[in-house]
Design a protein around this motif. Structure first.
Motif, PDB file in Angstrom:
ATOM      1  N   ILE A  43      -6.044   9.685 -13.814  1.00  0.00           N
ATOM      2  CA  ILE A  43      -5.068  10.066 -12.796  1.00  0.00           C
ATOM      3  C   ILE A  43      -3.673   9.683 -13.280  1.00  0.00           C
ATOM      4  O   ILE A  43      -3.434   8.534 -13.635  1.00  0.00           O
ATOM      5  N   PRO A  44      -2.727  10.610 -13.306  1.00  0.00           N
ATOM      6  CA  PRO A  44      -1.381  10.291 -13.805  1.00  0.00           C
ATOM      7  C   PRO A  44      -0.655   9.339 -12.870  1.00  0.00           C
ATOM      8  O   PRO A  44      -0.751   9.449 -11.649  1.00  0.00           O
ATOM      9  N   PHE A  45       0.106   8.414 -13.452  1.00  0.00           N
ATOM     10  CA  PHE A  45       0.882   7.500 -12.631  1.00  0.00           C
ATOM     11  C   PHE A  45       2.300   7.408 -13.166  1.00  0.00           C
ATOM     12  O   PHE A  45       2.579   7.752 -14.310  1.00  0.00           O
ATOM     13  N   ASN A  46       3.192   6.957 -12.326  1.00  0.00           N
ATOM     14  CA  ASN A  46       4.607   6.873 -12.652  1.00  0.00           C
ATOM     15  C   ASN A  46       5.042   5.411 -12.670  1.00  0.00           C
ATOM     16  O   ASN A  46       5.248   4.818 -11.614  1.00  0.00           O
ATOM     17  N   PRO A  47       5.181   4.821 -13.854  1.00  0.00           N
ATOM     18  CA  PRO A  47       5.570   3.416 -13.929  1.00  0.00           C
ATOM     19  C   PRO A  47       6.983   3.154 -13.425  1.00  0.00           C
ATOM     20  O   PRO A  47       7.336   2.024 -13.126  1.00  0.00           O
ATOM     21  N   GLN A  48       7.797   4.198 -13.369  1.00  0.00           N
ATOM     22  CA  GLN A  48       9.179   3.989 -12.960  1.00  0.00           C
ATOM     23  C   GLN A  48       9.294   3.623 -11.474  1.00  0.00           C
ATOM     24  O   GLN A  48      10.124   2.804 -11.099  1.00  0.00           O
ATOM     25  N   ASP A  49       8.472   4.252 -10.633  1.00  0.00           N
ATOM     26  CA  ASP A  49       8.549   3.932  -9.207  1.00  0.00           C
ATOM     27  C   ASP A  49       7.239   3.401  -8.636  1.00  0.00           C
ATOM     28  O   ASP A  49       7.131   3.163  -7.437  1.00  0.00           O
ATOM     29  N   GLY A  50       6.225   3.227  -9.490  1.00  0.00           N
ATOM     30  CA  GLY A  50       4.980   2.615  -9.047  1.00  0.00           C
ATOM     31  C   GLY A  50       4.095   3.512  -8.228  1.00  0.00           C
ATOM     32  O   GLY A  50       3.309   3.022  -7.413  1.00  0.00           O
ATOM     33  N   THR A  51       4.177   4.833  -8.418  1.00  0.00           N
ATOM     34  CA  THR A  51       3.356   5.753  -7.629  1.00  0.00           C
ATOM     35  C   THR A  51       2.260   6.386  -8.473  1.00  0.00           C
ATOM     36  O   THR A  51       2.338   6.442  -9.693  1.00  0.00           O
ATOM     37  N   VAL A  52       1.217   6.864  -7.764  1.00  0.00           N
ATOM     38  CA  VAL A  52       0.092   7.551  -8.382  1.00  0.00           C
ATOM     39  C   VAL A  52      -0.061   8.902  -7.693  1.00  0.00           C
ATOM     40  O   VAL A  52       0.085   8.997  -6.466  1.00  0.00           O
ATOM     41  N   LYS A  53      -0.349   9.947  -8.459  1.00  0.00           N
ATOM     42  CA  LYS A  53      -0.550  11.274  -7.872  1.00  0.00           C
ATOM     43  C   LYS A  53      -2.043  11.566  -7.807  1.00  0.00           C
ATOM     44  O   LYS A  53      -2.725  11.623  -8.833  1.00  0.00           O
ATOM     45  N   LEU A  54      -2.570  11.761  -6.598  1.00  0.00           N
ATOM     46  CA  LEU A  54      -3.984  12.006  -6.383  1.00  0.00           C
ATOM     47  C   LEU A  54      -4.220  13.481  -6.087  1.00  0.00           C
ATOM     48  O   LEU A  54      -3.594  14.048  -5.184  1.00  0.00           O
ATOM     49  N   GLU A 112       0.655   8.324  -3.794  1.00  0.00           N
ATOM     50  CA  GLU A 112       0.239   7.042  -3.228  1.00  0.00           C
ATOM     51  C   GLU A 112       0.971   5.917  -3.950  1.00  0.00           C
ATOM     52  O   GLU A 112       1.235   5.993  -5.160  1.00  0.00           O
ATOM     53  N   SER A 113       1.310   4.881  -3.227  1.00  0.00           N
ATOM     54  CA  SER A 113       1.954   3.704  -3.818  1.00  0.00           C
ATOM     55  C   SER A 113       1.115   2.467  -3.528  1.00  0.00           C
ATOM     56  O   SER A 113       0.231   2.485  -2.673  1.00  0.00           O
ATOM     57  N   GLY A 114       1.412   1.384  -4.238  1.00  0.00           N
ATOM     58  CA  GLY A 114       0.705   0.131  -4.005  1.00  0.00           C
ATOM     59  C   GLY A 114      -0.698   0.086  -4.561  1.00  0.00           C
ATOM     60  O   GLY A 114      -1.465  -0.832  -4.250  1.00  0.00           O
ATOM     61  N   VAL A 115      -1.076   1.047  -5.428  1.00  0.00           N
ATOM     62  CA  VAL A 115      -2.437   1.102  -5.962  1.00  0.00           C
ATOM     63  C   VAL A 115      -2.649  -0.009  -6.991  1.00  0.00           C
ATOM     64  O   VAL A 115      -1.830  -0.193  -7.892  1.00  0.00           O
ATOM     65  N   VAL A 116      -3.758  -0.720  -6.861  1.00  0.00           N
ATOM     66  CA  VAL A 116      -4.082  -1.816  -7.773  1.00  0.00           C
ATOM     67  C   VAL A 116      -5.124  -1.380  -8.804  1.00  0.00           C
ATOM     68  O   VAL A 116      -4.944  -1.539 -10.007  1.00  0.00           O
ATOM     69  N   GLN A 117      -6.258  -0.834  -8.340  1.00  0.00           N
ATOM     70  CA  GLN A 117      -7.300  -0.305  -9.216  1.00  0.00           C
ATOM     71  C   GLN A 117      -7.803   1.011  -8.641  1.00  0.00           C
ATOM     72  O   GLN A 117      -7.785   1.208  -7.427  1.00  0.00           O
ATOM     73  N   LEU A 118      -8.267   1.897  -9.528  1.00  0.00           N
ATOM     74  CA  LEU A 118      -8.693   3.219  -9.078  1.00  0.00           C
ATOM     75  C   LEU A 118      -9.739   3.770 -10.024  1.00  0.00           C
ATOM     76  O   LEU A 118      -9.635   3.617 -11.239  1.00  0.00           O
ATOM     77  N   LYS A 174      -5.510  -0.819  -2.696  1.00  0.00           N
ATOM     78  CA  LYS A 174      -4.048  -0.790  -2.623  1.00  0.00           C
ATOM     79  C   LYS A 174      -3.564  -1.904  -1.706  1.00  0.00           C
ATOM     80  O   LYS A 174      -4.305  -2.425  -0.860  1.00  0.00           O
ATOM     81  N   VAL A 175      -2.304  -2.270  -1.878  1.00  0.00           N
ATOM     82  CA  VAL A 175      -1.673  -3.261  -1.021  1.00  0.00           C
ATOM     83  C   VAL A 175      -1.119  -2.531   0.205  1.00  0.00           C
ATOM     84  O   VAL A 175      -0.298  -1.620   0.069  1.00  0.00           O
ATOM     85  N   VAL A 176      -1.586  -2.908   1.389  1.00  0.00           N
ATOM     86  CA  VAL A 176      -1.137  -2.267   2.624  1.00  0.00           C
ATOM     87  C   VAL A 176       0.071  -3.015   3.176  1.00  0.00           C
ATOM     88  O   VAL A 176       0.508  -4.026   2.624  1.00  0.00           O
ATOM     89  N   ASN A 177       0.616  -2.530   4.310  1.00  0.00           N
ATOM     90  CA  ASN A 177       1.869  -3.084   4.800  1.00  0.00           C
ATOM     91  C   ASN A 177       1.763  -4.524   5.283  1.00  0.00           C
ATOM     92  O   ASN A 177       2.781  -5.196   5.476  1.00  0.00           O
ATOM     93  N   THR A 178       0.557  -5.029   5.489  1.00  0.00           N
ATOM     94  CA  THR A 178       0.386  -6.442   5.855  1.00  0.00           C
ATOM     95  C   THR A 178       0.360  -7.345   4.627  1.00  0.00           C
ATOM     96  O   THR A 178       0.320  -8.570   4.760  1.00  0.00           O
ATOM     97  N   GLY A 179       0.365  -6.733   3.441  1.00  0.00           N
ATOM     98  CA  GLY A 179       0.278  -7.510   2.210  1.00  0.00           C
ATOM     99  C   GLY A 179      -1.148  -7.785   1.785  1.00  0.00           C
ATOM    100  O   GLY A 179      -1.367  -8.465   0.782  1.00  0.00           O
TER     101      GLY A 179
END
Length: 628
Positions: free
Chosen positions: A82-93, A99-105, A118-123
Motif C-alpha cells: 500500500i503506498p504511503f506518503n512520508p511527507q504528511d504521514g498518510t496512507v492511501k487505501l 488514512e492517517s495515524g497508521v502504525v501497522q498494516l 492506528k492511533v485514534v483521537n484519544t491517543g
C-alpha cells in the motif's frame, strides 16, 4: 499478508526448499531432486510474471495519487504494497481512502481486505478493517496496545497484545506468556510464544475454528514466519543460539505431535521480500537493509508519536525510534537506504507531534501509578526530552513556536525536580505522589537519562546550570563504582542510600514508610545500565578530572567484553558466564554498543531481528552498533 517466495538478493534464484512426499514428510532437498530444474523454471517464470503484474499495479496506483507521485514510496513489502506518503504521514487505501495515524498494516492474499492499527483521537492504538468498496470499520475499543494485525481471505481478523492473542475479537485461551511474529497458514495461526518466566522460544499454533492453542520448542528465536505461494509449507527464520547464526528452517506440522524441522540454510534472512546473504553483503550494507526492513514493518510513518503516554509508549518506544532516526540521518549510507528526504520529514513530523502533545509539566503516564492517576515522573519526561533536545541541536526543529515550547517544557521539568534534589544523594521521587516509592531516591538510570537531557539543554541555550547539574550527578554516581578484579566497572541499580533502608520516623515516603536494610545480590541489569553507559560517555568531556573519566570508560569497555557474545548475554553486570541467557531482554543496548567494542558490535545485526517490536525500539541500537 502478501507473501513472496524467498529470492537470492544477488542472483534472483529461488532458494532450495525440501520436497514433501505423499506421507507429508520431507524427502530430499529440492536442489537434488530430479524434477528440481523443471519446477524451478516454472516457479521463476511465475515469479517473473507476478513481478510484472505487481509493478504494473503499483505504477497504475501512482498515476492516480494525490499529492504528486514523487512524494509516495511504493514497495511490495512496505505496508503490504500500500503506498504511503512520508511527507504528511498518510496512507492511501484502495486508491481512494486517505488514512492517517497508521502504525501497522497488512492485506489479505486476494488484496480485497486490509487490516491495520492506528492511533485514534484519544491517543489509543486500535484495530480497523477495510473491505474493498466499503468504509473502514473499527474492531476494538479496549485501549490496550495492539500489534501485528493480520487478515485472511475469509476475513479472520488477528491481532496481538503484550500477553494475548485475539482471533475475531475473541481472546485465545493460553498459558501466561508473550506472543510475537504471527502468520496465517490455511486455517491455522502460527506465532512465536515465550512462556512467562522463560527465555525459551516456542512455535505456537492456534486453530482459528476451535481456538485450540498448542506449542513446541523452536530451534531458533523467531524473527519471521512465512509460507510459499501455495501456502503448503511454513518457513521459519530466526537466530540460532547454538550456532550464533541466523538460520532458516522448513516446518512440517503433524497431526499426532510435534512437527518436523528441516534446516535449510544459515546466514540468510528475508528483507523487503528478498533473501539476503548477510555475510556476502558486508556489515554496513546488511545493517542498512535490516534497518529499512524493520522500519517498513514497524510504524514506518512514526505514527506512534501521536499516541498518549498512558502505557509509556512515548517514553519507552517513540523516544527510542526518534533517537534511531536521528542517528541514521547522520550516516550517509543509512540515510540513503531509508531515503534522506523521507527520513528528515518523518523526524520533523514526529518532533512536532511530541512537542505539541506536552502538557505544562511534560508527558504524564498512568503506567506506574498506584491508582491509575496521572504521574509526571522525571524518567518518563526525560526519555522524551532527550531526543527532542538532540533533534533541536541537530537543526530538525526550526519553527520558533515549537522551539520555545520545547525549551519551556524542559525548564519546567527542571524546576519541578530541583525541589526533589538532595545534596550528596541526587534526585528523589516526589514525596506524596501516587507512586510506590514516593519520596525515595531514584535509581541511577532514571537520573542519568535526565542527565543526558541536561547536557543537550546547555547546548541549546548556553545556560551552564544544566550541564553543571549533570556533572554533579556523575560525581555522585562514580563515587559508588565498584571495580572487579579484572578491572571492569560495575555499579548497582539503586544508590546505596536505598539499600541502607529507612524508618517511618524518617518521613521518607508515604506509600513505603519504612524499608529494612538490604544487600543487593546483583549489580545493575544490562538493559537499564545502557542509559548509564551512554551518560558516562556524553558527560565525560565536561568533567574536571579527564584522566579519571577516560579510565572509567576504559574499564567500562572491559565490562562489555564480559557480558557475552553471539546472542547469549549476562542479564546482570558482573554475572558469571554460567548465568548468561539466550534472550532478547538481556541484550546490551545502545549505551553499550556506543563504546564500539568489536566482540559486541560485529555480530549485532545477526540477532537484531529477533528483538521486541514496540518496547524499547531497537533501531537506535542497530544504528549505533553499525556507525560506532
Amino acid at each position: 499478508m502478501k507473501l513472496f517466495w524467498p529470492q537470492d538478493a544477488n542472483h534472483g534464484e529461488v532458494q532450495p526448499h525440501p520436497v514433501i512426499d505423499d506421507t507429508g514428510k520431507p524427502n530430499q532437498p529440492m536442489a537434488s531432486h530430479p524434477s528440481y530444474r523443471r519446477h524451478r523454471s516454472l516457479l521463476l517464470s511465475s515469479l517473473a510474471l507476478a513481478s510484472i503484474l505487481v509493478l504494473s499495479s503499483c505504477t497504475q496506483t501512482l498515476r492516480d495519487d494525490q499529492p504528486p507521485v514523487t512524494s509516495y514510496q511504493v514497495d511490495v513489502n512496505v505496508l503490504a504494497g500500500i503506498p504511503f506518503n512520508p511527507q504528511d504521514g498518510t496512507v492511501k487505501l484502495f486508491d481512494s481512502y486517505i488514512e492517517s495515524g497508521v502504525v501497522q498494516l497488512t492485506t489479505s492474499d486476494d488484496s480485497r481486505q486490509i487490516i491495520y492499527t492506528k492511533v485514534v483521537n484519544t491517543g489509543d492504538i486500535e484495530v480497523f478493517r477495510m473491505t474493498e468498496g466499503e468504509s473502514p470499520k473499527r474492531l476494538t475499543e479496549s485501549g490496550e496496545i495492539k500489534t501485528d494485525p493480520l487478515i485472511d481471505n475469509a476475513g479472520h481478523a488477528i491481532w496481538l497484545t503484550n500477553d494475548s492473542i485475539y482471533v475475531d475479537a475473541t481472546a485465545v485461551p493460553t498459558p501466561e506468556g508473550t506472543p510475537t511474529v504471527p502468520h496465517i497458514l490455511g486455517d491455522t495461526l502460527f506465532l512465536q510464544w515465550i512462556p512467562a518466566g522463560s527465555n525459551d522460544p516456542y512455535l505456537a499454533s492456534v486453530d482459528m475454528g476451535t481456538l485450540k492453542f498448542s506449542q513446541e520448542r523452536s530451534p531458533v528465536i523467531i524473527s519471521r514466519l512465512s509460507s510459499d505461494p501455495d501456502n503448503a509449507n511454513l518457513w521459519v527464520e530466526g537466530f540460532n543460539p547454538e550456532t550464533g547464526l541466523m538460520a532458516q528452517f522448513a516446518y512440517i506440522p503433524s497431526n499426532t505431535g510435534d512437527g518436523d524441522w528441516v534446516h535449510l540454510t544459515d546466514e540468510r534472512v528475508t528483507l523487503n521480500g528478498q533473501a539476503v546473504d548477510l555475510a556476502s553483503l558486508g556489515a554496513s550494507a546488511a545493517t542498512s537493509l535490516i534497518a529499512k526492513s524493520w522500519i517498513n514493518v514497524n510504524d514506518p510513518l512514526g505514527s506512534l508519536a501521536e499516541a498518549n503516554n498512558n502505557e509509556g509508549r512515548l517514553s519507552w518506544y517513540v523516544s527510542y525510534r526518534l533517537l534511531g532516526l536521528l542517528a541514521a540521518s547522520q550516516d550517509a549510507q543509512m540515510a540513503s537506504a531509508l531515503g534522506s528526504d523521507n527520513l528528515n520529514a518523518t523526524i520533523t513530523r514526529m518532533c512536532g507531534q511530541l512537542v505539541q502533545s506536552a502538557g505544562e509539566h511534560g508527558w504524564p503516564t498512568t503506567r506506574y501509578s498506584t491508582d491509575q492517576s496521572e504521574l509526571w515522573l522525571l524518567v518518563t519526561n526525560a526519555t522524551v526530552l532527550y531526543p527532542l533536545l538532540k533533534a533541536l541541536n541537530m537543526g530538525f526543529i526550526t519553527d520558533p513556536n515549537l522551539k520555545e515550547r520545547l525549551l519551556a517544557t524542559m525548564r519546567q521539568v527542571f524546576v519541578d525536580n530541583e525541589t526533589n534534589w538532595v545534596d550528596g544523594q541526587g534526585y528523589h521521587f516526589q514525596y506524596g505522589s501516587h507512586y510506590e516509592f514516593d519520596g525515595v531516591i531514584m535509581p541511577w538510570n532514571q537520573q542519568t537519562i535526565f542527565g543526558l537531557a541536561l547536557i543537550e539543554m546547555t547546548q541549546a541555550t548556553g545556560d551552564e546550570r544544566y550541564v553543571g547539574r549533570a556533572v554533579e550527578l556523575v560525581e555522585l554516581f562514580s563515587a559508588e563504582f565498584v571495580f572487579a578484579d579484572d578491572g571492569s566497572l560495575l555499579w548497582r541499580y539503586w544508590p546505596q542510600v536505598f539499600y541502607d533502608g529507612w524508618e517511618s520516623s524518617d518521613t521518607i515516603s508515604v506509600n513505603t514508610p519504612s524499608r529494612k536494610p538490604t544487600q543487593s545480590l546483583y549489580f545493575e541489569d544490562v538493559p537499564h545500565a545502557s542509559w548509564n553507559s551512554l551518560f558516562l560517555q556524553e558527560v565525560a568531556k565536561h568533567r574536571k578530572n579527564q584522566i579519571r573519566a577516560q579510565q572509567e570508560l576504559d574499564a567500562l569497555r572491559l565490562t562489555v567484553s564480559n557480558l557475552g557474545q553471539n546472542g547469549s548475554w549476562a542479564c546482570y553486570m558482573g554475572a558469571p558466564e554460567s548465568a548468561r541467557a539466550n534472550t532478547a531482554f538481556c541484550r546490551p543496548k545502545f549505551g553499550w554498543v556506543a563504546l564500539n567494542v568489536e566482540s559486541l558490535n560485529s555480530t549485532y545485526s545477526k540477532w537484531f531481528l529477533t528483538t521486541s517490536r514496540f518496547d524499547g525500539d531497537p533501531l537506535f541500537d542497530l544504528v549505533v552498533a553499525s556507525t560506532g
